[in-house]
Design an enzyme around this catalytic site. Structure first.
Site, PDB file in Angstrom:
ATOM      1  N   ASP A   1       0.837  -1.206   0.000  1.00  0.00           N
ATOM      2  CA  ASP A   1       0.000   0.000   0.000  1.00  0.00           C
ATOM      3  C   ASP A   1       0.871   1.256   0.000  1.00  0.00           C
ATOM      4  OD1 ASP A   1      -2.412   1.398   0.051  1.00  0.00           O
ATOM      5  OD2 ASP A   1      -2.583   1.307   2.231  1.00  0.00           O
TER       6      ASP A   1
ATOM      7  N   HIS B   1      -4.508   3.003  -6.946  1.00  0.00           N
ATOM      8  CA  HIS B   1      -5.655   2.656  -6.108  1.00  0.00           C
ATOM      9  C   HIS B   1      -6.922   2.457  -6.934  1.00  0.00           C
ATOM     10  CE1 HIS B   1      -3.281   3.444  -2.513  1.00  0.00           C
ATOM     11  NE2 HIS B   1      -4.272   2.904  -1.823  1.00  0.00           N
TER      12      HIS B   1
ATOM     13  N   HIS C   1      -6.648  -0.998  -8.170  1.00  0.00           N
ATOM     14  CA  HIS C   1      -7.020  -1.875  -7.042  1.00  0.00           C
ATOM     15  C   HIS C   1      -8.530  -2.014  -6.968  1.00  0.00           C
ATOM     16  CE1 HIS C   1      -8.866  -1.922  -3.036  1.00  0.00           C
ATOM     17  NE2 HIS C   1      -7.971  -2.861  -2.740  1.00  0.00           N
TER      18      HIS C   1
ATOM     19  N   HIS D   1      -5.602  -5.558   0.707  1.00  0.00           N
ATOM     20  CA  HIS D   1      -5.654  -4.284  -0.019  1.00  0.00           C
ATOM     21  C   HIS D   1      -4.287  -3.929  -0.611  1.00  0.00           C
ATOM     22  CE1 HIS D   1      -6.576   0.022  -0.671  1.00  0.00           C
ATOM     23  NE2 HIS D   1      -5.414   0.265  -0.096  1.00  0.00           N
TER      24      HIS D   1
END
Length: 367
Positions: free
Chosen positions: A171, A254, A257, A271
């Site tokens: 992340d 992101h 993602h 995540h």
């Protein structure tokens, strides 16, 4: 547009800091709703009760149901109200933090975040990522303020599974590259302005810390020991990444993602694991120098983060699924539109396939 940097009121990190919880939160209220997993409650309850033992505060422990969904937020909001609590404490990982922050927001109470893992940069942010009950991305909930207190007990984090710390590094890996894209495009950030030099410096420091201490921290946590390298990575995953992404902005990594969350094959990934692959895809979209892409892929390989579709759990990416992932990544309001150039679903599809080929190339090279 204004340049804005935001952060928690207080960030505390150190060994056995959970013992000092009461001293850190005593000015916030007197009745605390403590949200954690059932196991998290078992592991921390006695320490927390001992910390509050000389006070007249009321502690209500409530087990988290596992998903940061609107239904779970509403359930816990009712729990807070029925127990007349005036402070929310979230203990655990990213979805618990996001749930605790949302409950506090809807209930107009202070929120305290206590990570037991360093798997995301969620603890410090004024943001909750809401999912459906089935685990697909639903929406971002932008909050008016950051948590009052973020308390990180490194003795607890060092005992968490290594995969969680590594996911946090995945992340955090995106922070600098997404910040750089947003600075170049002058994108508006979650903080409501454009990036400050201070926030961008923290985002860059985050990446530099990962490269310098990531492998050492991985080895530390695999052996359940706390070292300076591990402490540095906990700070990078939690604070540097948190301030960096929130006050500089999110971009393609992101959004990609979020696109992958629609595939059931990816639901067993954390995540940060999906974000790590999204970072490689973003670098391909940008046509970044090969040396930079190689550095990022090699970091992922050293950490055990995904560099290929197979690593993401996808043994065969059907054209229909690829298109759906790419469309979701480019949905209206997605952070991919913070890139300094226009990105189409076709661009994302091509970048995903290219990132997969590059990941396989370097993986075979390192055999």
């Amino acid at each position: 547009m204004s340049q804005i940097i935001i952060s928690p009121n207080k960030y505390i990190q150190g060994n056995n800091e959970l013992n000092n919880l009461y001293e850190c939160v005593k000015t916030l209220g007197t009745k605390f709703l403590i949200i954690a997993s059932s196991n998290g409650i078992k592991r921390t309850k006695s320490t927390i009760e001992k910390s509050f033992s000389k006070s007249n505060c009321k502690l209500v422990f409530e087990a988290f149901n596992g998903e940061c969904s609107q239904i779970e937020i509403d359930r816990l909001k009712d729990c807070l109200k029925s127990n007349d609590c005036d402070v929310v404490i979230g203990i655990g990982g990213g979805k618990i933090f996001d749930t605790a922050k949302a409950v506090a927001y809807y209930s107009n109470t202070p929120v305290v975040i206590i990570p037991t893992i360093a798997s995301t940069d969620a603890p410090c942010s004024a943001l909750s990522v809401i999912y459906t009950d089935k685990g697909a991305f639903d929406k971002y909930l932008l909050l008016p303020k950051n948590p009052e207190v973020v308390l990180v007990d490194t003795s607890i984090v060092s005992k968490a599974p290594a995969r969680l710390l590594i996911a946090g590094m995945g992340d955090a890996l995106a922070t600098y590259f997404e910040a750089r894209a947003c600075v170049n495009s002058k994108a508006s950030t979650i903080a409501g302005g454009t990036a400050t030099k201070a926030a961008f410096a923290l985002a860059k420091l985050c990446y530099e810390t990962l490269l310098k201490d990531g492998l050492k921290a991985k080895l530390s946590v695999e052996n359940k020991i706390s070292t300076k390298a591990l402490e540095n990575i906990i700070e990078a995953n939690t604070y540097l990444s948190g301030i960096g992404f929130e006050s500089c902005g999110l971009a393609a990594a992101h959004a990609i993602h979020n696109g992958f969350t629609i595939l059931e094959e990816c639901h067993n990934l954390y995540h940060g694991e999906k974000v790590a692959f999204g970072t490689i895809v973003q670098l391909v979209l940008e046509n970044s120098p090969l040396e930079e892409i190689e550095e990022v892929i090699n970091f992922c390989l050293n950490m055990g983060l995904p560099t290929t579709l197979k690593d993401m759990g996808i043994t065969e990416l059907k054209e229909k699924d690829l298109l759906e992932v790419s469309k979701a990544s480019c949905a209206e309001g997605e952070t991919i539109h913070n890139m300094p150039f226009e990105v189409s679903p076709e661009d994302v599809s091509a970048a995903i396939l290219t990132a997969d080929k590059l990941g396989n190339y370097y993986k075979n090279l390192n055999k």
